[in-house]
Motif scaffolding. Structure first.
Motif, PDB file in Angstrom:
ATOM      1  N   TYR A   8       3.463  -3.078  -4.879  1.00  0.00           N
ATOM      2  CA  TYR A   8       4.389  -4.012  -5.531  1.00  0.00           C
ATOM      3  C   TYR A   8       5.496  -3.243  -6.263  1.00  0.00           C
ATOM      4  CZ  TYR A   8       1.977  -8.477  -4.785  1.00  0.00           C
ATOM      5  OH  TYR A   8       1.456  -9.610  -4.224  1.00  0.00           O
ATOM      6  N   LEU A   9       5.125  -2.129  -6.901  1.00  0.00           N
ATOM      7  CA  LEU A   9       6.133  -1.324  -7.592  1.00  0.00           C
ATOM      8  C   LEU A   9       7.128  -0.740  -6.596  1.00  0.00           C
ATOM      9  CD1 LEU A   9       6.784  -0.505 -10.508  1.00  0.00           C
ATOM     10  CD2 LEU A   9       5.456   1.578 -10.145  1.00  0.00           C
ATOM     11  N   ASP A  10       6.609  -0.293  -5.433  1.00  0.00           N
ATOM     12  CA  ASP A  10       7.499   0.208  -4.380  1.00  0.00           C
ATOM     13  C   ASP A  10       8.410  -0.910  -3.863  1.00  0.00           C
ATOM     14  OD1 ASP A  10       6.440   2.745  -4.546  1.00  0.00           O
ATOM     15  OD2 ASP A  10       5.019   2.463  -2.895  1.00  0.00           O
ATOM     16  N   ALA A  11       7.837  -2.131  -3.782  1.00  0.00           N
ATOM     17  CA  ALA A  11       8.636  -3.266  -3.318  1.00  0.00           C
ATOM     18  C   ALA A  11       9.764  -3.576  -4.295  1.00  0.00           C
ATOM     19  CB  ALA A  11       7.738  -4.495  -3.137  1.00  0.00           C
ATOM     20  N   LEU A  12       9.471  -3.486  -5.591  1.00  0.00           N
ATOM     21  CA  LEU A  12      10.527  -3.687  -6.590  1.00  0.00           C
ATOM     22  C   LEU A  12      11.619  -2.630  -6.446  1.00  0.00           C
ATOM     23  CD1 LEU A  12       8.615  -4.671  -9.849  1.00  0.00           C
ATOM     24  CD2 LEU A  12      10.479  -5.948  -8.790  1.00  0.00           C
ATOM     25  N   SER A  13      11.195  -1.377  -6.254  1.00  0.00           N
ATOM     26  CA  SER A  13      12.161  -0.298  -6.057  1.00  0.00           C
ATOM     27  C   SER A  13      13.038  -0.574  -4.842  1.00  0.00           C
ATOM     28  CB  SER A  13      11.415   1.030  -5.885  1.00  0.00           C
ATOM     29  OG  SER A  13      12.304   2.077  -5.592  1.00  0.00           O
ATOM     30  N   ALA A  14      12.414  -0.983  -3.739  1.00  0.00           N
ATOM     31  CA  ALA A  14      13.174  -1.281  -2.524  1.00  0.00           C
ATOM     32  C   ALA A  14      14.115  -2.455  -2.740  1.00  0.00           C
ATOM     33  CB  ALA A  14      12.214  -1.576  -1.372  1.00  0.00           C
ATOM     34  N   ALA A  15      13.666  -3.458  -3.507  1.00  0.00           N
ATOM     35  CA  ALA A  15      14.508  -4.623  -3.769  1.00  0.00           C
ATOM     36  C   ALA A  15      15.700  -4.257  -4.645  1.00  0.00           C
ATOM     37  CB  ALA A  15      13.684  -5.722  -4.436  1.00  0.00           C
TER      38      ALA A  15
END
Length: 897
Positions: A472-479
């Motif tokens: 989820y943290l990686d997804a936030l970074s990607a977003a």
């Protein structure tokens, strides 16, 4: 060695040797079909390299999956110099060559280590490195040598490749295509090998069929019955000729050749032991030697790689399995477990769980040496021999992840497809989704990645909560990277909503707080996440492994920036840079350096920022990274360099739009606004800032842009817009309470206020910003206050603040803002000396980089490490810098740069 013809080729190789003897480095790629004479030219080069040290390696087709095999062969003669290398580089090479155990080193650190090692070897004697049959090098060796070839400059090192075709790793290097011999030279070579005279027409036919290929001219006449010199042989290719000759050997000799071809090490003792198991007598080697196909001595050598290929490929599948089984049986499982496992796998007639497990262990050893290409190969073969479908899918997935590490994205995608054809467990499906997401993010940092990571995180919730939260943290970074270009379902607000609903862990770590704080920040508004983020940032590093910390630091530094916590932003940025340098994890170095460069820009140290940007650009170049030129954008904008800023803005917008990296568009708009405000082009500044401010999904719209928008909007009379932007600043200042936030907010409020209120707010802004190290923000507050005082007709007070602002901008190198302050000072009746624009020297871009780093106190080895070049190249360019700038020591650089 004398060659027939080849005058031009010999001249080119002579120039290579001549250059390295004068202290320069040279790279050359000899390309051409099999048998055209590339190896003979390398032999010629050895004969011409008097006074040079020569080291050599050759690719072997059957050894392509053994990580760093070719590189080890090339470097083995100079490994006694490892102690001279910087510790991270020395330890990386010791790990990959199996000299000592250690964590898997970064591939680019390995490359830098090899570059330094070759430079050390050439310190007292020029070094000539030859790489034959490059097309058959193991992929790890090929990647490292390509890296080294692109960084050689002034080390007295020649690196010459011979390859059949220019593949991706050699593209762009100096190439010398090797064609066939001219007809006259071809006839001369043919005459030299014919044992009896033949008819001229027959000779012409042979020359025509050979197409000038020297090996064909040497091999095609062998064994042909020329009917007293008048018969014409039927057309036959070189490889077919070798196959025919191998098959013409006695059966025992032919089987011995197959056995020798299957063992790439050329170890005669090993092959003889395996031959004994197969009942092959030592005398069988005599016929192969007499026929000129192979020499059986201490090391077995085939006449040509095509002979090895012909021997191996002409055998039946059952014969090949038989020889591999024999070689596995005589290979020491303790001393060489990976080669034994590979032979066992090649000898397997069908699925075999025991061999598959052994290959998986070999993959683990390869991964520990950063041999990710070999890791993938072992795992792929392991998967093919695995009966259990769950294990088979898991091994294919692991192979895909290993290929991601090497940058072989097409291969990773194929392996992922292979895994998904199996019946995956829930955990495996989640990991497959994660690999899909990582593949999308690594290939372009674009707008596909957030949705894919979100999908993987949701699936992981039921099987691995910790990994789900990390994802989820990686997804936030990607977003955040996708920004305004995010696809529906993948923008940062929607990702934040999903992350906020993720299962809570039993033990809350800093990483969990970082996720929670960011999720609250984007889902519920700025103030909602501030307290949690402060707690998260305070705990980064406590009790963490270096790997865990590296995974968090980019999000941590950007969170500190969003909180207007200048001290924490600097602290975490410096920590990030130090860790990537110490560990050699260079895949993240450009991001870390860019963050620290921004810290330096706002602190007014543009020279340090330029040095960091140089280093980031070098890292981006050698790692093949696709990070936008964020550091260069900030530098150009604050310097007031309109042409460079607009060019960078256009390139960033074009590339960001193509890849779906919306944050690049936000940075481009912000940089345009900074540039325009500095130059007094307020309408342009307002339009650029408004574009960045209008979309809450853009990271910078939450923080850096509102101040630029207030300044520009007030100047063009757009007071409502200024109030709106100021309100956003107020919300952030109330939530964080930092001097930076309070200072910029007070400065902005002052611009939309009047009378005593405005003056009080300007003084508040100065008081807050003086407590920070953010000299640019303080100088801008001085400028705005001075401009306001002049418009209030308080010319004496105005001159004081405008003169201070002008001096600060001049000292920091903010030419646009300095010019604006100078104009205002003149209008207020004041004067100030404008610093003379330094004359532009004739330094090249690389010389400028090296000079700035030397001025900042870095040693030659430190500069070499940061720019991915050798220390000898640094010294070479510094000598040129001193000459061009007419100085004699490093201490004088600060005066002339």
């Amino acid at each position: 060695m004398e060659l027939t013809g080849r005058l031009a080729e010999c001249s080119a190789l002579g120039q290579v040797v001549a250059a390295v003897r004068t202290g320069e480095s040279r790279v050359l790629v000899l390309s051409g079909e099999a048998g055209v004479g590339k190896s003979a030219l390398l032999d010629y080069l050895v004969g011409q390299a008097d006074g040079c040290r020569v080291t050599r390696t050759s690719g072997v087709q059957s050894e392509m999956e053994l990580a760093f095999a070719g590189l080890h062969q090339l470097c083995a003669p100079v490994l006694d110099l490892l102690d001279r290398l910087p510790a991270p580089q020395r330890e990386a090479l010791q790990t990959v060559f199996g000299i000592s155990a250690g964590p898997p080193p970064d591939m680019f650190l390995i490359g830098l280590g090899v570059l330094s090692l070759l430079a050390e070897a050439a310190e007292h004697q020029p070094l000539v490195c030859l790489v034959d049959d490059q097309q058959w090098l193991d992929r790890c060796s090929a990647q490292i040598l390509s890296f080294v070839a692109r960084r050689l400059d002034a080390e007295s090192v020649a690196l010459v490749f011979a390859t059949r075709e220019i593949g991706q790793v050699l593209t762009g290097l100096p190439e010398y295509p090797i064609g066939g011999l001219r007809d006259a030279d071809a006839r001369a070579l043919l005459d030299a090998v014919l044992t009896s005279p033949i008819d001229a027409q027959v000779r012409d036919q042979l020359v025509a069929e050979a197409h000038g290929n020297p090996l064909a001219l040497l091999e095609l006449p062998r064994g042909l019955q020329l009917a007293g010199g008048f018969g014409v042989p039927g057309a036959v290719g070189i490889e077919e000729s070798f196959v025919r000759r191998v098959n013409g050997m006695p059966d025992e000799t032919r089987r011995l050749l197959v056995l020798a071809a299957a063992e790439p090490s050329g170890n005669d003792a090993l092959v003889r032991r395996a031959a004994g198991l197969l009942g092959l007598r030592p005398e069988a080697a005599v016929a192969a030697s007499d026929a000129g196909l192979a020499e059986f001595a201490t090391r077995i050598r085939f006449r040509h790689p095509l002979v090895r290929s012909a021997a191996y490929c002409s055998a039946s599948p059952a014969e090949r399995r038989e020889v591999h089984q024999a070689l596995a049986a005589v290979t020491d499982g303790e001393a060489d477990p990976d080669r034994r496992a590979w032979h066992r796998a090649q000898g397997a007639a069908g699925p075999d769980e025991e061999i598959a497990d052994e290959l998986e262990r070999s993959a683990g050893r390869a991964q520990a040496r950063s041999g990710f290409a070999a890791t993938a190969a072992f795992l792929l073969r392991s998967a093919a021999l695995t009966i259990d479908p769950v294990k088979r899918a898991g091994r294919a997935l692991a192979a895909a992840q290993a290929e991601l590490q090497t940058g072989a994205f097409d291969s990773a995608a194929d392996l992922l497809t292979m895994a998904e054809e199996e019946q995956l467990s829930e955990l495996q499906r989640a990991r497959a989704d994660l690999v899909h997401a990582q593949l999308a993010f690594l290939t372009n940092r674009g707008n596909d990645a957030p949705q894919l990571m979100l999908k993987a995180a949701k699936r992981l919730e039921t099987v691995d909560v910790a990994l789900a939260r990390t994802t989820y943290l990686d997804a936030l970074s990607a977003a955040i990277f996708a920004g305004r270009l995010a696809k529906p379902g993948g923008d940062v607000i929607e990702v934040a909503r999903a992350a906020a609903a993720a299962p809570r862990p039993a033990v809350v770590r800093s990483a969990d707080l970082l996720l929670d704080g960011n999720a609250l920040h984007y889902r519920d508004g700025y103030a909602a996440g501030a307290e949690t983020l402060h707690k998260a940032l305070a705990g980064v590093g406590d009790g963490m492994t270096v790997e865990d910390e590296l995974q968090l630091l980019w999000m941590a530094t950007t969170s500190a920036l969003r909180l207007w916590d200048a001290d924490r932003w600097e602290q975490l940025s410096r920590r990030h840079v130090r860790l990537v340098r110490e560990t050699g994890v260079l895949s993240n170095v450009a991001l870390a350096l860019t963050s620290l460069a921004y810290v330096s820009v706002f602190a007014g140290d543009l020279s340090a920022a330029a040095t960091l940007t140089d280093e980031a650009r070098a890292a981006n170049e050698v790692t093949g990274g696709n990070l936008a030129p964020y550091g260069q954008l900030a530098l150009a904008a604050f310097r007031g360099d309109r042409d460079e800023t607009l060019a960078l803005v256009a390139a960033t917008e074009q590339d960001g739009t193509r890849r779906g990296e919306g944050i690049g568009l936000a940075f481009a708009d912000w940089a345009s606004a900074v540039l325009a405000n500095g130059l007094g082009r307020y309408q342009d500044a307002a339009e650029a800032a408004e574009r960045a401010f209008q979309d809450p999904r853009d990271e910078l719209s939450m923080m850096l842009v509102p101040g630029e928008l207030v300044e520009a909007a007030v100047r063009i009379g757009a007071i409502d817009t200024a109030h709106r932007a100021c309100q956003v600043l107020g919300g952030m200042a109330d939530a964080t309470g930092t001097d930076w936030a309070l200072g910029v907010y007070a400065r902005s409020r002052a611009m939309i206020s009047a009378g005593d209120t405005a003056e009080r707010l300007y003084r508040d802004a100065l008081a807050h910003l003086e407590k920070t190290r953010l000299k640019v923000e303080l100088a801008r507050a001085q400028l705005l206050y001075g401009e306001w005082l002049r418009r209030e007709r308080r010319r004496t007070d105005a001159r004081e603040h405008l003169r201070t602002a002008h001096a600060s901008f001049e000292a920091m190198g903010l030419a646009g803002f300095a010019e604006r302050a100078w104009r205002e000072l003149q209008a207020a009746g004041g004067t100030a000396r404008k610093r003379a624009v330094p004359t532009q020297s004739e330094l090249t871009a690389q010389e400028g980089q090296i000079a700035r780093m030397a001025r900042d106190g870095l040693s030659n080895p430190e500069i070499a490490t940061r720019l991915f070049i050798s220390a000898r190249t640094v010294q070479y360019h510094l000598r040129k810098v001193f000459s061009k700038l007419d100085i004699t020591s490093r201490s004088q650089l600060d005066q002339v740069l």
